[in-house]
Design an enzyme around this catalytic site. Structure first.
Site, PDB file in Angstrom:
ATOM      1  N   LYS A  47       0.836  -1.202   0.000  1.00  0.00           N
ATOM      2  CA  LYS A  47       0.000   0.000   0.000  1.00  0.00           C
ATOM      3  C   LYS A  47       0.872   1.254   0.000  1.00  0.00           C
ATOM      4  O   LYS A  47       0.678   2.178  -0.793  1.00  0.00           O
ATOM      5  CB  LYS A  47      -0.903  -0.004   1.240  1.00  0.00           C
ATOM      6  CG  LYS A  47      -1.829   1.179   1.299  1.00  0.00           C
ATOM      7  CD  LYS A  47      -2.624   1.212   2.586  1.00  0.00           C
ATOM      8  CE  LYS A  47      -3.580   0.056   2.646  1.00  0.00           C
ATOM      9  NZ  LYS A  47      -4.582   0.175   3.702  1.00  0.00           N
ATOM     10  N   ARG A 117      -2.772   3.313   8.968  1.00  0.00           N
ATOM     11  CA  ARG A 117      -3.194   2.050   8.324  1.00  0.00           C
ATOM     12  C   ARG A 117      -2.034   1.099   8.148  1.00  0.00           C
ATOM     13  O   ARG A 117      -0.918   1.519   7.851  1.00  0.00           O
ATOM     14  CB  ARG A 117      -3.728   2.319   6.910  1.00  0.00           C
ATOM     15  CG  ARG A 117      -5.021   3.047   6.836  1.00  0.00           C
ATOM     16  CD  ARG A 117      -5.238   3.468   5.380  1.00  0.00           C
ATOM     17  NE  ARG A 117      -6.346   4.382   5.272  1.00  0.00           N
ATOM     18  CZ  ARG A 117      -7.552   4.041   4.865  1.00  0.00           C
ATOM     19  NH1 ARG A 117      -7.804   2.806   4.525  1.00  0.00           N
ATOM     20  NH2 ARG A 117      -8.501   4.924   4.786  1.00  0.00           N
ATOM     21  N   GLY A 126      -7.950  -6.298   4.920  1.00  0.00           N
ATOM     22  CA  GLY A 126      -8.746  -6.282   6.147  1.00  0.00           C
ATOM     23  C   GLY A 126      -8.202  -7.137   7.279  1.00  0.00           C
ATOM     24  O   GLY A 126      -8.825  -7.260   8.320  1.00  0.00           O
ATOM     25  N   MET A 128      -5.344  -6.756   8.975  1.00  0.00           N
ATOM     26  CA  MET A 128      -4.648  -6.032  10.056  1.00  0.00           C
ATOM     27  C   MET A 128      -5.432  -4.758  10.364  1.00  0.00           C
ATOM     28  O   MET A 128      -6.510  -4.551   9.830  1.00  0.00           O
ATOM     29  CB  MET A 128      -3.218  -5.752   9.642  1.00  0.00           C
ATOM     30  CG  MET A 128      -2.379  -7.010   9.653  1.00  0.00           C
ATOM     31  SD  MET A 128      -0.711  -6.698   9.148  1.00  0.00           S
ATOM     32  CE  MET A 128      -0.910  -6.250   7.467  1.00  0.00           C
ATOM     33  N   ARG A 361      -3.867  -0.960  -5.718  1.00  0.00           N
ATOM     34  CA  ARG A 361      -3.093  -2.199  -5.622  1.00  0.00           C
ATOM     35  C   ARG A 361      -3.586  -3.139  -6.728  1.00  0.00           C
ATOM     36  O   ARG A 361      -4.669  -2.929  -7.280  1.00  0.00           O
ATOM     37  CB  ARG A 361      -3.271  -2.860  -4.259  1.00  0.00           C
ATOM     38  CG  ARG A 361      -4.695  -3.236  -3.972  1.00  0.00           C
ATOM     39  CD  ARG A 361      -4.880  -3.774  -2.567  1.00  0.00           C
ATOM     40  NE  ARG A 361      -6.296  -3.890  -2.259  1.00  0.00           N
ATOM     41  CZ  ARG A 361      -6.783  -4.069  -1.053  1.00  0.00           C
ATOM     42  NH1 ARG A 361      -5.994  -4.121  -0.006  1.00  0.00           N
ATOM     43  NH2 ARG A 361      -8.072  -4.185  -0.844  1.00  0.00           N
ATOM     44  N   HIS A 484     -16.272  -7.206   1.991  1.00  0.00           N
ATOM     45  CA  HIS A 484     -15.242  -8.090   2.539  1.00  0.00           C
ATOM     46  C   HIS A 484     -15.493  -9.531   2.113  1.00  0.00           C
ATOM     47  O   HIS A 484     -14.601 -10.239   1.639  1.00  0.00           O
ATOM     48  CB  HIS A 484     -15.257  -7.957   4.064  1.00  0.00           C
ATOM     49  CG  HIS A 484     -14.314  -8.885   4.746  1.00  0.00           C
ATOM     50  ND1 HIS A 484     -14.708 -10.109   5.241  1.00  0.00           N
ATOM     51  CD2 HIS A 484     -12.991  -8.799   4.957  1.00  0.00           C
ATOM     52  CE1 HIS A 484     -13.667 -10.718   5.753  1.00  0.00           C
ATOM     53  NE2 HIS A 484     -12.606  -9.952   5.594  1.00  0.00           N
ATOM     54  N   ARG A 595      -3.547 -47.914 -14.779  1.00  0.00           N
ATOM     55  CA  ARG A 595      -3.470 -48.896 -13.694  1.00  0.00           C
ATOM     56  C   ARG A 595      -4.427 -50.025 -14.048  1.00  0.00           C
ATOM     57  O   ARG A 595      -5.631 -49.910 -13.818  1.00  0.00           O
ATOM     58  CB  ARG A 595      -3.867 -48.256 -12.368  1.00  0.00           C
ATOM     59  CG  ARG A 595      -2.901 -47.195 -11.853  1.00  0.00           C
ATOM     60  CD  ARG A 595      -3.473 -46.589 -10.570  1.00  0.00           C
ATOM     61  NE  ARG A 595      -2.502 -45.866  -9.784  1.00  0.00           N
ATOM     62  CZ  ARG A 595      -2.422 -44.532  -9.725  1.00  0.00           C
ATOM     63  NH1 ARG A 595      -3.239 -43.786 -10.444  1.00  0.00           N
ATOM     64  NH2 ARG A 595      -1.524 -43.953  -8.948  1.00  0.00           N
ATOM     65  N   ARG A 651       0.576 -50.337 -17.204  1.00  0.00           N
ATOM     66  CA  ARG A 651       1.328 -50.998 -16.133  1.00  0.00           C
ATOM     67  C   ARG A 651       0.708 -52.352 -15.833  1.00  0.00           C
ATOM     68  O   ARG A 651      -0.518 -52.467 -15.706  1.00  0.00           O
ATOM     69  CB  ARG A 651       1.275 -50.121 -14.880  1.00  0.00           C
ATOM     70  CG  ARG A 651       1.962 -50.732 -13.712  1.00  0.00           C
ATOM     71  CD  ARG A 651       1.912 -49.828 -12.523  1.00  0.00           C
ATOM     72  NE  ARG A 651       0.607 -49.863 -11.860  1.00  0.00           N
ATOM     73  CZ  ARG A 651       0.304 -49.105 -10.817  1.00  0.00           C
ATOM     74  NH1 ARG A 651       1.185 -48.242 -10.345  1.00  0.00           N
ATOM     75  NH2 ARG A 651      -0.875 -49.188 -10.251  1.00  0.00           N
ATOM     76  N   GLU A 796      10.108 -47.037  -7.884  1.00  0.00           N
ATOM     77  CA  GLU A 796       9.233 -46.806  -6.733  1.00  0.00           C
ATOM     78  C   GLU A 796       9.876 -47.179  -5.410  1.00  0.00           C
ATOM     79  O   GLU A 796       9.267 -47.012  -4.354  1.00  0.00           O
ATOM     80  CB  GLU A 796       7.947 -47.626  -6.873  1.00  0.00           C
ATOM     81  CG  GLU A 796       7.176 -47.325  -8.134  1.00  0.00           C
ATOM     82  CD  GLU A 796       5.810 -47.972  -8.126  1.00  0.00           C
ATOM     83  OE1 GLU A 796       4.853 -47.325  -7.677  1.00  0.00           O
ATOM     84  OE2 GLU A 796       5.709 -49.136  -8.549  1.00  0.00           O
ATOM     85  N   SER A 815       9.493 -44.502 -15.103  1.00  0.00           N
ATOM     86  CA  SER A 815       8.430 -43.613 -14.627  1.00  0.00           C
ATOM     87  C   SER A 815       8.475 -43.640 -13.102  1.00  0.00           C
ATOM     88  O   SER A 815       8.377 -44.708 -12.498  1.00  0.00           O
ATOM     89  CB  SER A 815       7.075 -44.104 -15.131  1.00  0.00           C
ATOM     90  OG  SER A 815       6.074 -43.241 -14.660  1.00  0.00           O
ATOM     91  N   THR A 818       6.011 -41.829  -7.530  1.00  0.00           N
ATOM     92  CA  THR A 818       6.448 -41.095  -6.328  1.00  0.00           C
ATOM     93  C   THR A 818       5.532 -41.310  -5.130  1.00  0.00           C
ATOM     94  O   THR A 818       5.893 -40.939  -4.016  1.00  0.00           O
ATOM     95  CB  THR A 818       6.593 -39.598  -6.631  1.00  0.00           C
ATOM     96  OG1 THR A 818       5.440 -39.189  -7.368  1.00  0.00           O
ATOM     97  CG2 THR A 818       7.854 -39.316  -7.410  1.00  0.00           C
ATOM     98  N   ASP A 820       4.660 -44.400  -4.104  1.00  0.00           N
ATOM     99  CA  ASP A 820       5.393 -45.459  -3.418  1.00  0.00           C
ATOM    100  C   ASP A 820       6.821 -45.032  -3.088  1.00  0.00           C
ATOM    101  O   ASP A 820       7.349 -45.390  -2.029  1.00  0.00           O
ATOM    102  CB  ASP A 820       5.418 -46.729  -4.286  1.00  0.00           C
ATOM    103  CG  ASP A 820       4.183 -47.580  -4.035  1.00  0.00           C
ATOM    104  OD1 ASP A 820       3.879 -47.817  -2.854  1.00  0.00           O
ATOM    105  OD2 ASP A 820       3.528 -47.983  -5.003  1.00  0.00           O
ATOM    106  N   CYS A 883       4.626 -40.420 -12.478  1.00  0.00           N
ATOM    107  CA  CYS A 883       3.190 -40.693 -12.560  1.00  0.00           C
ATOM    108  C   CYS A 883       2.545 -40.782 -11.181  1.00  0.00           C
ATOM    109  O   CYS A 883       1.372 -41.107 -11.057  1.00  0.00           O
ATOM    110  CB  CYS A 883       2.917 -41.943 -13.372  1.00  0.00           C
ATOM    111  SG  CYS A 883       3.636 -43.421 -12.643  1.00  0.00           S
ATOM    112  N   TYR A 903       8.544 -35.833 -19.051  1.00  0.00           N
ATOM    113  CA  TYR A 903       7.116 -35.524 -18.934  1.00  0.00           C
ATOM    114  C   TYR A 903       6.630 -35.734 -17.501  1.00  0.00           C
ATOM    115  O   TYR A 903       7.301 -36.382 -16.692  1.00  0.00           O
ATOM    116  CB  TYR A 903       6.293 -36.405 -19.892  1.00  0.00           C
ATOM    117  CG  TYR A 903       6.287 -37.860 -19.504  1.00  0.00           C
ATOM    118  CD1 TYR A 903       5.367 -38.360 -18.577  1.00  0.00           C
ATOM    119  CD2 TYR A 903       7.228 -38.742 -20.027  1.00  0.00           C
ATOM    120  CE1 TYR A 903       5.376 -39.692 -18.193  1.00  0.00           C
ATOM    121  CE2 TYR A 903       7.246 -40.083 -19.650  1.00  0.00           C
ATOM    122  CZ  TYR A 903       6.321 -40.545 -18.725  1.00  0.00           C
ATOM    123  OH  TYR A 903       6.336 -41.848 -18.326  1.00  0.00           O
TER     124      TYR A 903
END
Ligand code: PEP
Ligand code: MG
Length: 927
Positions: A47, A117, A126, A128, A361, A484, A595, A651, A796, A815, A818, A820, A883, A903
């Site tokens: 501000k 302010r 709003g 503070m 702002r 608000h 899967r 898979r 994995e 692949s 993540t 596991d 994946c 990827y």
């Protein structure tokens, strides 16, 4: 939620400048050499920095000065003592302000009044504190009456100071103040604040002073200097107020930034009908249209507009009420937007026809508006495509893909008389269905219990934010598009309907009513549905439907720009043709994970899958698998057709087999029930049937017991299944390759990739490769045609990452699973950890975030980096992706970009988010 540290780093050493006048931006820039606008904002708060900039641009800003965030941090770090020199500099700045304005603080003959302010580096609307009209006391009030001849205005202003000072600085509860005003209005038989007379406000002021005395044991301070000093402290302290801390936790703003304090000459918007105050956005923050959007009130001050206390007027009416001020205002809005090259949210006051800008702002906006404004600004040559991409937070895209109410569901509700509100302010779009609650604490409590809630309030205040965060939607009866409730809802992407003034909300009795054909009452806990895009409210639960991506023209444009710059590919995790089709529509460039076990869970297949698991010999197992093969083949054909021309990574079966059988406890219970029932059967055939069922269940129970493992997630699953029961893999490989040949015959471009889960040793890959080669040879010979395919592995478990070079000798792609990999790296169960300890870990800051949501770059990430490097050393063209759930998380995607993955693969709905996040990562890397 993270708890803030109680102590904050102090600023630079003492003897420094803590206070700057608004026209001293050059001095600030000199101090910050080399300066960036972000650093200026860090020092002066957002501000403050913009007030300085507006002053430099020659825009009418009431003069003032700013106490820096460094002063605040020094104050908070040193037991809440002003740093040496700060107060002296503040009083010196005040003297300069007096010279500039020709007025003096506390001088009844020419009184100066200032506002105090908060203003942090990042806007926290709003959250503070603010104190207006500092300088008013019994004497200056009389002086101001003599100057203006308007005692009503003076006592209204005075009571505002006493009320705000009491609530903000001295911690006196605000409700009794508001209640007293309500009582006074009732006594006088009036509805609005502006209808109260001077003597009413005088009495109210005196009453407020009495309340302060009885609550705090001390008088309201008459000394304006003391008022200013205490207000400065209060603003500093509000950095650690509950509202501010909650808000920072919810929005991820750091707790050690501190707030600046802006002290500014007060201009009065409550001087009669040639005065007023308002807030506006330079573009529509709900849908992004290029039009001024805001509200104002004549004869009002400060927070009246956002507080939603009186229903406001739309900004365009100002043209009629105060045409010259309106014309100037339009020009200033244009100037500000062109200067900042961003949609602005401005606050203004008109004092006796003269326009003053109090704030500008970057405006908060809905996801839809953010996207439209970014795209429009490129077309208007204000910003370039990369800036446009960076202006849209990837998570915002998610909000556009949220469900909406179907037209049919709404029509039905309307016919049944359940549409309670036809059109209120459509403050924040989206469909929300939830239980009505009437206060923030209940909303928070019920939300924590997992109940969907819609918070219903006459208006919201900053104190309500914790409840708003927990709510699916917000409904208010007062306040407009800039109230608000509206601003905060848009910030969080929560649907909101505001200003529904036909609702009679009785918070005390936890009920709201509306007069339709008959009186309808809604109590706490009743279901309601709100449409924040249209401003409608319905009784009951309305059905929702998926949004139509094809109609999101601006989003599609933005994503096409993102595709031009991103390096990461974006694939989808999809198991069914309809998911694959959706993923493709959303921009997926293939399937990164199918899967196959999900297909096994289909209702019509589960009995055959169970038959396969129950088989006691290989022969029986093969005959059950033969029944499954055509089904699987059909699934894969569907996927290949949907992904014509794109890779499909399939898979082989992964989960422990017991997951396909009823649970041990269930079986025991069922058997017990059956045995009791048998005693009540009379006919022989009934008893025979029941006994057969008992035997069947007992067989399953025996198998379940045999399959039981202490740690099933570390047990017979993943590629171990392929090795122990190779016939399962043979069937799946056959189904994949037969499907591939079939669709190829139909002219589909097919790129199958077969992926092995949970590999930990290269010999596993070698073993399954043999099955693959033999099966492929057989299939291609039988069908007289072949297809190219790839063979790869998931990474994995840590051992796979650590021996990635060996694995890359066999695997053409990796692949990272993540989910596991996080489980096995941390050694924490992905199924139980959150419920048992992980949430506490995150709340207490032991872990910086939930590693199942955001990739742990230092641990799991290190394994990923090592695996990529050593894998590519052996096989330079190794394709690498991710994946696990992290593939759809923007922060984790940034890591994937840096780590050099090819990827990410994520659920279909997150594909657009991933496209944008990948583009963010590429642009940020280049800058
Ligand atoms: C993983 O572990 O990250 C993964 C993608 O596999 P799943 O979630 O099916 O175990
Ligand atoms: Mg896994």
């Amino acid at each position: 939620m993270t708890k803030p540290a109680t102590r904050i780093k102090a600023g630079k050493p003492d003897g420094k400048q803590w206070v700057y006048m608004f026209d001293a931006l050059e001095a600030v820039e000199a101090y910050l050499q080399p300066k960036t606008w972000d650093e200026v904002k860090a020092l002066l708060g957002g501000k403050g920095a913009n007030l300085f900039e507006m002053t430099r641009l020659g825009i009418p800003v009431p003069p003032g000065f700013t106490v820096t965030t460094e002063a605040c941090n020094a104050y908070l770090a040193h037991d809440r003592q002003f740093p040496p020199g700060q107060w002296e500099q503040e009083t010196a700045a005040l003297r300069r302000l007096e010279e500039k304005t020709g007025k003096r603080l506390g001088d009844p003959s020419r009184p100066l009044f200032v506002s105090c302010r908060s203003g942090a580096r990042f806007s926290m609307p709003g959250m503070m504190d603010t104190v207006l009209n500092i300088g008013l006391n019994d004497e200056t009030a009389k002086g101001l009456i003599a100057l203006t001849g308007d005692p009503r205005f003076v006592y209204d202003s005075y009571r505002r100071l006493v009320q705000m000072f009491g609530a903000v600085v001295l911690g006196v509860p605000d409700e009794p103040f508001e209640d007293f005003i309500e009582k006074m209005k009732k006594n006088r038989g009036v509805r609005l604040d502006v209808e109260l007379e001077a003597e009413d406000w005088l009495r109210i002021t005196a009453h407020f002073k009495g309340q302060i005395k009885s609550y705090t044991g001390r008088e309201f301070p008459q000394d304006p200097g003391e008022q200013l000093e205490m207000a400065t402290r209060a603003v500093f302290n509000s950095w650690f107020g509950k509202r501010a801390v909650d808000y920072r936790n919810a929005t991820g703003i750091r707790h050690d930034l501190g707030t600046a304090v802006n002290i500014q000459t007060v201009v009065f918007g409550n001087l009669g009908d040639h005065s007023g105050t308002g807030v506006a956005f330079t573009r529509n923050p709900v849908n992004g249209d290029k039009e001024l959007y805001g509200d104002y009130l004549l004869n009002a001050q400060g927070e009246d507009v956002v507080a939603g206390i009186r229903n406001t007027l739309p900004i365009n009416n100002l043209q009629r009420d105060l045409p010259e001020a309106y014309a100037e205002f339009i020009q200033i809005c244009d100037k500000l937007e062109n200067h900042f090259r961003e949609m602005q949210d401005v606050e203004f006051t008109i004092e006796n026809r003269r326009l003053w800008m109090l704030q500008t702002r970057d405006g908060k906006r809905t996801a839809r508006a953010a996207i439209k404004i970014a795209v429009d600004m490129v077309q208007e040559d204000l910003i370039d495509k990369k800036q446009a991409i960076l202006r849209v937070n990837p998570e915002q895209v998610d909000m556009l893909l949220h469900p909406q109410f179907s037209a049919a569901a709404k029509e039905q509700a309307r016919i049944e008389g359940r549409r309670l509100v036809k059109k209120a302010v459509n403050a924040s779009p989206g469909a929300a269905v939830g239980l009505a609650v009437f206060d923030a604490d209940t909303a928070e409590k019920w939300g924590r219990e997992g109940k969907p809630v819609i918070m219903v309030r006459p208006e919201t205040k900053p104190d309500d934010v914790h409840g708003m965060i927990a709510s699916k939607g917000i409904l208010t009866s007062h306040g407009g598009a800039t109230s608000h409730a509206a601003v905060v809802a848009r910030q969080f992407g929560t649907p909101a309907v505001c200003g529904a003034d036909i609702l009679n909300i009785d918070v005390e009795h936890r009920i709201f009513s509306v007069q339709k054909e008959s009186l309808i009452e809604v109590r706490e806990g009743d279901w309601i549905s709100i449409d924040g895009g249209t401003g409608e409210v319905f009784l009951g639960k309305l059905e929702t439907q998926d949004p139509d991506f094809e109609r999101e023209i601006e989003l599609k444009t933005l994503l096409s720009w993102a595709d031009e710059v991103r390096r990461l590919g974006v694939l989808a995790n999809a198991d069914y043709p309809k998911d694959a089709e959706r993923a493709r529509r959303l921009g997926a460039e293939g399937i990164g994970l199918c899967r196959t076990e999900h297909m096994f869970f289909e209702e019509d297949r589960l009995p055959t899958v169970q038959e396969m698991i129950m088989a006691t010999s290989r022969g029986r197992r093969i005959s059950a698998l033969e029944k499954l093969r055509p089904m699987q083949r059909g699934d894969f054909e569907g996927l290949f057709r949907a992904m014509d021309g794109l890779p499909v990574i399939i898979r082989l079966l992964d989960p422990p087999l017991h997951e396909f059988l009823p649970s041990y406890d269930h079986l025991v219970q069922d058997l017990a029930d059956l045995k009791v029932q048998i005693q009540h059967f009379h006919t022989l055939s009934e008893i025979d049937q029941a006994l057969a069922e008992v035997r069947r269940k007992e067989d399953i129970l025996t198998r379940v017991e045999a399959l039981k493992e202490a740690n099933p997630m570390l047990g017979l699953r993943g590629d171990r299944l392929s090795i122990v029961m190779p016939e399962i893999s043979e069937m799946q490989i056959r189904a994949i390759l037969e499907a591939a040949v079939r669709v190829k015959r139909d002219g589909v471009e097919v790129y199958p990739e077969i992926m092995i889960p949970l590999t930990s040793h290269v010999n596993e890959l070698k073993y399954i490769r043999k099955i693959l080669d033999t099966t492929a040879k057989a299939v291609f010979e039988e069908m007289g045609e072949s297809v190219d395919f790839k063979y790869g592995t998931m990474i994995e478990v840590p051992r796979a990452a650590l021996t990635a070079d060996e694995l890359a000798g066999e695997a053409e792609f990796f692949s990272f699973g993540t989910n596991d990999l996080t489980q096995t790296t941390f050694g924490i169960s992905r199924d139980d950890a959150e419920a048992k300890f992980l949430i506490k870990y995150v709340e207490d800051g032991i872990l910086p975030q939930n590693p199942f949501q955001q990739l742990d770059t230092l641990g799991v990430g290190k394994l990923i980096e090592m695996a990529i490097t050593s894998g590519r050393r052996v096989r330079p063209d190794l394709q690498v992706g991710i994946c696990g759930e992290h593939g759809g998380d923007p922060q984790s995607i940034a890591f994937c970009h840096q780590a050099g993955l090819n990827y990410v693969s994520c659920s279909p709905f997150r594909v657009p988010i991933a496209r944008l996040a990948a583009a963010h990562a590429a642009i940020k890397e280049a800058t």
